[in-house]
Design a protein around this motif. Structure first.
Motif, PDB file in Angstrom:
ATOM      1  N   ARG A   1       0.794  -1.230   0.000  1.00 56.45           N
ATOM      2  CA  ARG A   1       0.000   0.000   0.000  1.00 56.45           C
ATOM      3  C   ARG A   1       0.826   1.278   0.000  1.00 56.45           C
ATOM      4  O   ARG A   1       0.343   2.344   0.390  1.00 56.45           O
ATOM      5  CB  ARG A   1      -0.969   0.018   1.189  1.00 56.45           C
ATOM      6  CG  ARG A   1      -2.012  -1.060   1.056  1.00 56.45           C
ATOM      7  CD  ARG A   1      -3.164  -0.834   1.996  1.00 56.45           C
ATOM      8  NE  ARG A   1      -4.351  -1.490   1.506  1.00 56.45           N
ATOM      9  CZ  ARG A   1      -5.162  -2.249   2.228  1.00 56.45           C
ATOM     10  NH1 ARG A   1      -4.928  -2.422   3.509  1.00 56.45           N
ATOM     11  NH2 ARG A   1      -6.211  -2.799   1.703  1.00 56.45           N
TER      12      ARG A   1
ATOM     13  N   ARG B   1      -6.963   2.330  -4.191  1.00 57.24           N
ATOM     14  CA  ARG B   1      -7.249   1.285  -3.224  1.00 57.24           C
ATOM     15  C   ARG B   1      -6.646  -0.037  -3.658  1.00 57.24           C
ATOM     16  O   ARG B   1      -6.838  -0.469  -4.788  1.00 57.24           O
ATOM     17  CB  ARG B   1      -8.753   1.115  -3.042  1.00 57.24           C
ATOM     18  CG  ARG B   1      -9.353   2.191  -2.149  1.00 57.24           C
ATOM     19  CD  ARG B   1     -10.758   2.412  -2.564  1.00 57.24           C
ATOM     20  NE  ARG B   1     -10.792   2.733  -3.976  1.00 57.24           N
ATOM     21  CZ  ARG B   1     -11.580   3.654  -4.485  1.00 57.24           C
ATOM     22  NH1 ARG B   1     -12.377   4.312  -3.723  1.00 57.24           N
ATOM     23  NH2 ARG B   1     -11.568   3.905  -5.772  1.00 57.24           N
ATOM     24  N   VAL B   2      -5.920  -0.648  -2.743  1.00 53.88           N
ATOM     25  CA  VAL B   2      -5.387  -1.985  -2.996  1.00 53.88           C
ATOM     26  C   VAL B   2      -6.350  -2.965  -2.338  1.00 53.88           C
ATOM     27  O   VAL B   2      -6.572  -2.895  -1.137  1.00 53.88           O
ATOM     28  CB  VAL B   2      -3.978  -2.152  -2.405  1.00 53.88           C
ATOM     29  CG1 VAL B   2      -3.445  -3.537  -2.713  1.00 53.88           C
ATOM     30  CG2 VAL B   2      -3.043  -1.084  -2.952  1.00 53.88           C
ATOM     31  N   SER B   3      -6.950  -3.826  -3.138  1.00 55.40           N
ATOM     32  CA  SER B   3      -7.902  -4.786  -2.588  1.00 55.40           C
ATOM     33  C   SER B   3      -7.230  -6.133  -2.419  1.00 55.40           C
ATOM     34  O   SER B   3      -6.591  -6.627  -3.349  1.00 55.40           O
ATOM     35  CB  SER B   3      -9.085  -4.947  -3.530  1.00 55.40           C
ATOM     36  OG  SER B   3      -9.567  -3.696  -3.924  1.00 55.40           O
ATOM     37  N   TYR B   4      -7.395  -6.706  -1.233  1.00 54.97           N
ATOM     38  CA  TYR B   4      -6.842  -8.039  -0.975  1.00 54.97           C
ATOM     39  C   TYR B   4      -7.917  -9.065  -1.283  1.00 54.97           C
ATOM     40  O   TYR B   4      -8.972  -9.059  -0.657  1.00 54.97           O
ATOM     41  CB  TYR B   4      -6.454  -8.170   0.507  1.00 54.97           C
ATOM     42  CG  TYR B   4      -5.239  -7.381   0.919  1.00 54.97           C
ATOM     43  CD1 TYR B   4      -5.006  -6.099   0.431  1.00 54.97           C
ATOM     44  CD2 TYR B   4      -4.321  -7.913   1.818  1.00 54.97           C
ATOM     45  CE1 TYR B   4      -3.897  -5.373   0.820  1.00 54.97           C
ATOM     46  CE2 TYR B   4      -3.209  -7.196   2.211  1.00 54.97           C
ATOM     47  CZ  TYR B   4      -3.000  -5.921   1.713  1.00 54.97           C
ATOM     48  OH  TYR B   4      -1.908  -5.210   2.108  1.00 54.97           O
ATOM     49  N   ILE B   5      -7.668  -9.917  -2.243  1.00 56.22           N
ATOM     50  CA  ILE B   5      -8.627 -10.950  -2.586  1.00 56.22           C
ATOM     51  C   ILE B   5      -8.093 -12.287  -2.085  1.00 56.22           C
ATOM     52  O   ILE B   5      -6.986 -12.685  -2.456  1.00 56.22           O
ATOM     53  CB  ILE B   5      -8.841 -11.025  -4.119  1.00 56.22           C
ATOM     54  CG1 ILE B   5      -8.952  -9.624  -4.729  1.00 56.22           C
ATOM     55  CG2 ILE B   5     -10.018 -11.908  -4.475  1.00 56.22           C
ATOM     56  CD1 ILE B   5     -10.193  -8.880  -4.415  1.00 56.22           C
TER      57      ILE B   5
ATOM     58  N   VAL C   1      -5.834  -6.621  -6.154  1.00 53.55           N
ATOM     59  CA  VAL C   1      -6.305  -5.835  -7.293  1.00 53.55           C
ATOM     60  C   VAL C   1      -6.185  -4.377  -6.877  1.00 53.55           C
ATOM     61  O   VAL C   1      -6.636  -3.983  -5.806  1.00 53.55           O
ATOM     62  CB  VAL C   1      -7.763  -6.171  -7.669  1.00 53.55           C
ATOM     63  CG1 VAL C   1      -8.212  -5.306  -8.827  1.00 53.55           C
ATOM     64  CG2 VAL C   1      -7.892  -7.637  -8.044  1.00 53.55           C
TER      65      VAL C   1
ATOM     66  N   MET D   1      -6.763  -0.484  -7.864  1.00 53.89           N
ATOM     67  CA  MET D   1      -7.437   0.430  -8.787  1.00 53.89           C
ATOM     68  C   MET D   1      -7.544   1.820  -8.188  1.00 53.89           C
ATOM     69  O   MET D   1      -7.723   1.988  -6.986  1.00 53.89           O
ATOM     70  CB  MET D   1      -8.850  -0.076  -9.092  1.00 53.89           C
ATOM     71  CG  MET D   1      -8.951  -0.924 -10.338  1.00 53.89           C
ATOM     72  SD  MET D   1     -10.649  -1.012 -10.902  1.00 53.89           S
ATOM     73  CE  MET D   1     -11.144  -2.555 -10.193  1.00 53.89           C
ATOM     74  N   SER D   2      -7.481   2.805  -9.058  1.00 52.72           N
ATOM     75  CA  SER D   2      -7.864   4.161  -8.664  1.00 52.72           C
ATOM     76  C   SER D   2      -8.915   4.576  -9.680  1.00 52.72           C
ATOM     77  O   SER D   2      -9.841   3.827  -9.921  1.00 52.72           O
ATOM     78  CB  SER D   2      -6.648   5.083  -8.654  1.00 52.72           C
ATOM     79  OG  SER D   2      -6.060   5.123  -9.932  1.00 52.72           O
TER      80      SER D   2
ATOM     81  N   PRO E   1     -18.673   2.580 -12.256  1.00 50.82           N
ATOM     82  CA  PRO E   1     -18.784   1.164 -11.888  1.00 50.82           C
ATOM     83  C   PRO E   1     -17.611   0.669 -11.042  1.00 50.82           C
ATOM     84  O   PRO E   1     -17.637  -0.445 -10.560  1.00 50.82           O
ATOM     85  CB  PRO E   1     -18.793   0.434 -13.232  1.00 50.82           C
ATOM     86  CG  PRO E   1     -18.771   1.468 -14.285  1.00 50.82           C
ATOM     87  CD  PRO E   1     -18.345   2.748 -13.677  1.00 50.82           C
ATOM     88  N   TYR E   2     -16.595   1.509 -10.909  1.00 57.58           N
ATOM     89  CA  TYR E   2     -15.383   1.063 -10.209  1.00 57.58           C
ATOM     90  C   TYR E   2     -15.133   1.817  -8.904  1.00 57.58           C
ATOM     91  O   TYR E   2     -14.117   1.638  -8.259  1.00 57.58           O
ATOM     92  CB  TYR E   2     -14.168   1.178 -11.148  1.00 57.58           C
ATOM     93  CG  TYR E   2     -14.485   0.589 -12.495  1.00 57.58           C
ATOM     94  CD1 TYR E   2     -14.549  -0.791 -12.646  1.00 57.58           C
ATOM     95  CD2 TYR E   2     -14.793   1.396 -13.586  1.00 57.58           C
ATOM     96  CE1 TYR E   2     -14.905  -1.352 -13.865  1.00 57.58           C
ATOM     97  CE2 TYR E   2     -15.151   0.838 -14.808  1.00 57.58           C
ATOM     98  CZ  TYR E   2     -15.204  -0.533 -14.935  1.00 57.58           C
ATOM     99  OH  TYR E   2     -15.570  -1.085 -16.132  1.00 57.58           O
ATOM    100  N   GLY E   3     -16.035   2.674  -8.545  1.00 54.29           N
ATOM    101  CA  GLY E   3     -15.928   3.376  -7.264  1.00 54.29           C
ATOM    102  C   GLY E   3     -14.813   4.402  -7.206  1.00 54.29           C
ATOM    103  O   GLY E   3     -14.244   4.634  -6.135  1.00 54.29           O
ATOM    104  N   ALA E   4     -14.488   5.041  -8.320  1.00 50.51           N
ATOM    105  CA  ALA E   4     -13.350   5.964  -8.326  1.00 50.51           C
ATOM    106  C   ALA E   4     -13.630   7.310  -7.642  1.00 50.51           C
ATOM    107  O   ALA E   4     -12.837   7.731  -6.806  1.00 50.51           O
ATOM    108  CB  ALA E   4     -12.855   6.188  -9.754  1.00 50.51           C
TER     109      ALA E   4
ATOM    110  N   PHE F   1     -16.082  10.796  -2.100  1.00 52.86           N
ATOM    111  CA  PHE F   1     -16.730  11.913  -1.424  1.00 52.86           C
ATOM    112  C   PHE F   1     -15.919  12.273  -0.188  1.00 52.86           C
ATOM    113  O   PHE F   1     -15.578  11.415   0.616  1.00 52.86           O
ATOM    114  CB  PHE F   1     -18.150  11.508  -1.028  1.00 52.86           C
ATOM    115  CG  PHE F   1     -18.929  12.610  -0.386  1.00 52.86           C
ATOM    116  CD1 PHE F   1     -19.293  13.726  -1.117  1.00 52.86           C
ATOM    117  CD2 PHE F   1     -19.302  12.529   0.947  1.00 52.86           C
ATOM    118  CE1 PHE F   1     -20.013  14.753  -0.536  1.00 52.86           C
ATOM    119  CE2 PHE F   1     -20.028  13.550   1.532  1.00 52.86           C
ATOM    120  CZ  PHE F   1     -20.379  14.664   0.792  1.00 52.86           C
TER     121      PHE F   1
ATOM    122  N   MET G   1     -15.032  -7.911 -10.930  1.00 50.74           N
ATOM    123  CA  MET G   1     -14.928  -6.530 -11.393  1.00 50.74           C
ATOM    124  C   MET G   1     -16.063  -6.268 -12.383  1.00 50.74           C
ATOM    125  O   MET G   1     -16.453  -7.156 -13.134  1.00 50.74           O
ATOM    126  CB  MET G   1     -13.571  -6.344 -12.083  1.00 50.74           C
ATOM    127  CG  MET G   1     -13.351  -4.979 -12.667  1.00 50.74           C
ATOM    128  SD  MET G   1     -11.747  -4.982 -13.532  1.00 50.74           S
ATOM    129  CE  MET G   1     -12.015  -3.654 -14.684  1.00 50.74           C
TER     130      MET G   1
END
Lengths: 260, 225
Positions: B44, B64-68, B81, B83-84, B129-132, B135, B200
């Motif tokens: 991170r 955000r680094v997602s731990y799968i 995964v 994503m920004s 769709p990816y939460g970029a 807020f 995704m």
């Protein structure tokens, strides 16, 4: 130097006060502190499928309460701004937050019957992000608590490619059909809007008043580059024989979650 | 002398142009991210570098680094995964913005948000769709990753890429990332970049400018890369 030390001590004291307050609040209702509430059965199936809006809003009321700012930091007035898709005639009222626009504004109350659970299906606290654990509840998409396929039902693009006789997007060809969707749709797709989050009667009435207002949702408010693959019921009388290529593998009924 | 703005004229013009169709910007070159899901160790550093650069308080996370994690012993697996904002070719956020705060740059396809024009309606947040878009409750505005445009304009790479100690996150022209011809440590010699990984949202929604080197358990069948 001395000033900054005093400031630091003050900050630490206020932090300690905050922590005591939070602890005191937790102690009052240990069942419903933030972390405890995340594990409340209502966030999981099967309870989430029956959750009422009142139950959800008891804790999540800020989604209704919060409104847009009257102007942006640079002074753009919210009442004077308009988004691309808001140029549709069936868009009315001032700028509102996304949630209010789908739940409580007069327009939402007239045409929609959204419940919290129409879009939201709880969350699994074991998931740091939705869908990251193998036991995660299905239908949730990585990093998003709502499946965008639900949004796509009303915010997909206009599917002119599968409509015989249309050579382009609706604004390009509307004049040819005298701005009237029903010219063709009195025969095609006659079962419409029978979903539990729409006021079918009001929507059909609106269309009767202004015949191309369908486009307001069916392409005019497109967020996404693709259309929603609406369910296809066979038109046996009109189109006997094989299904067209694009209609293959389409379901013939909506998910029971959305049907009345 | 500046002529005063006749607002009634503007409103009449808006009325005339009902049912506007939005045509996405077609950039000269589209920059995109590439992330190696398997070699990423999830430290991170990219997230922290991003928060540092953008001065973000706890809460909003542009990257955000997602731990799968999943599987049953002994067949367990874990991958990340990362994503920004995906700086989509057809961004869903852009047409939803009522104040024109969101724009896509012609020269490199970067989607940026001018938060000084934001009224906090949070439509973009819902549409992505990816939460970029994130807020920020401290000022009720929406903010997001802009691929560090200032760094790009200065000929450097974004903070997240520069902070990646495993060198598994990079940016490059999306066509070169697709063909794996871009010179980067994020793509190994036999790696094939893909557009989508498990869980995704469908990339056809907005054509996100991100490619992954997927984990074998994160592969999806309907990948169309």
């Amino acid at each position: 130097m001395k000033q900054s030390q005093t400031a630091l001590i003050l900050r630490i004291m206020s932090l300690m006060l905050c922590v005591t307050q939070i602890q005191a609040k937790d102690a009052e209702d240990p069942e419903h502190d933030y972390l405890g509430s995340r594990w409340d059965p209502i966030h999981f199936k099967p309870a989430i499928d029956q959750a009422s809006d009142e139950q959800c809003l008891k804790c999540h009321q800020e989604i209704i309460k919060r409104t847009t700012q009257s102007e942006s930091p640079a002074g753009i007035k919210s009442e004077e701004s308009i988004a691309w898709y808001q140029t549709n005639q069936n868009y009315s009222g001032p700028q509102e937050t996304f949630h209010r626009r789908h739940l409580v504004t007069p327009e939402a109350r007239r045409f929609m019957q959204f419940k919290c659970i129409t879009c939201h299906q709880g969350h699994d606290p074991k998931d740091e992000v939705s869908g990251s654990s193998e036991t995660a509840q299905s239908g949730l998409i990585l990093r998003k608590s709502v499946d965008p396929d639900i949004c796509l039902m009303c915010h997909g693009s206009f599917d002119y490619k599968v409509m015989s006789g249309l050579s382009g997007d609706w604004p390009e060809v509307a004049a040819k059909f005298e701005n009237d969707c029903v010219t063709c749709h009195k025969e095609y797709r006659t079962v419409r809007h029978k979903l539990n989050f729409l006021n079918e009667y009001e929507i059909e009435n609106l269309q009767a008043d202004e015949s191309d207002l369908c486009y307001g949702c069916h392409g005019g408010r497109a967020w996404y580059a693709i259309p929603y693959p609406y369910v296809r019921r066979p038109w046996l009388q009109r189109m006997p024989g094989a299904l067209p290529e694009w209609a293959k593998n389409r379901p013939t009924n909506y998910d029971a979650r959305f049907t009345k | 002398m500046k002529t005063p703005l006749d607002k009634s004229k503007i409103k009449a013009a808006v009325k005339r142009r009902k049912q506007q169709v939005y045509t996405p910007v077609d950039p000269v070159q589209q920059l995109g991210f590439i992330h190696h899901n398997v070699d990423c160790i999830g430290c991170r550093a990219c997230e922290i570098a991003c928060k540092d650069k953008n001065g973000l308080a706890p809460g909003p996370r542009f990257r955000r680094v997602s731990y799968i994690e999943g599987g049953d012993f002994p067949d367990v697996y874990a991958y990340k995964v990362n994503m920004s904002c995906n700086h989509c070719a057809q961004p869903a956020c852009l047409p939803t913005c009522p104040t024109g705060a969101i724009f896509k740059r012609q020269q490199d396809g970067i989607v940026d948000i001018d938060s000084s024009l934001c009224i906090g309606c949070r439509r973009c947040e819902a549409a992505c769709p990816y939460g970029a878009p994130q807020f920020d409750p401290s000022d009720n505005l929406v903010k997001k990753c802009n691929m560090c445009v200032d760094e790009i304009d200065a000929g450097r790479k974004p903070y997240c890429v520069m902070a990646c100690m495993m060198r598994v996150l990079d940016i490059g022209p999306i066509d070169q990332l697709d063909s794996a011809s871009f010179d980067t440590t994020a793509i190994g010699p036999n790696d094939k970049p893909v557009k989508q990984v498990k869980n995704m949202a469908d990339p056809k929604l907005t054509n996100p400018s991100i490619r992954f080197i997927a984990h074998s358990k994160g592969n999806v069948d309907n990948d169309n890369s």
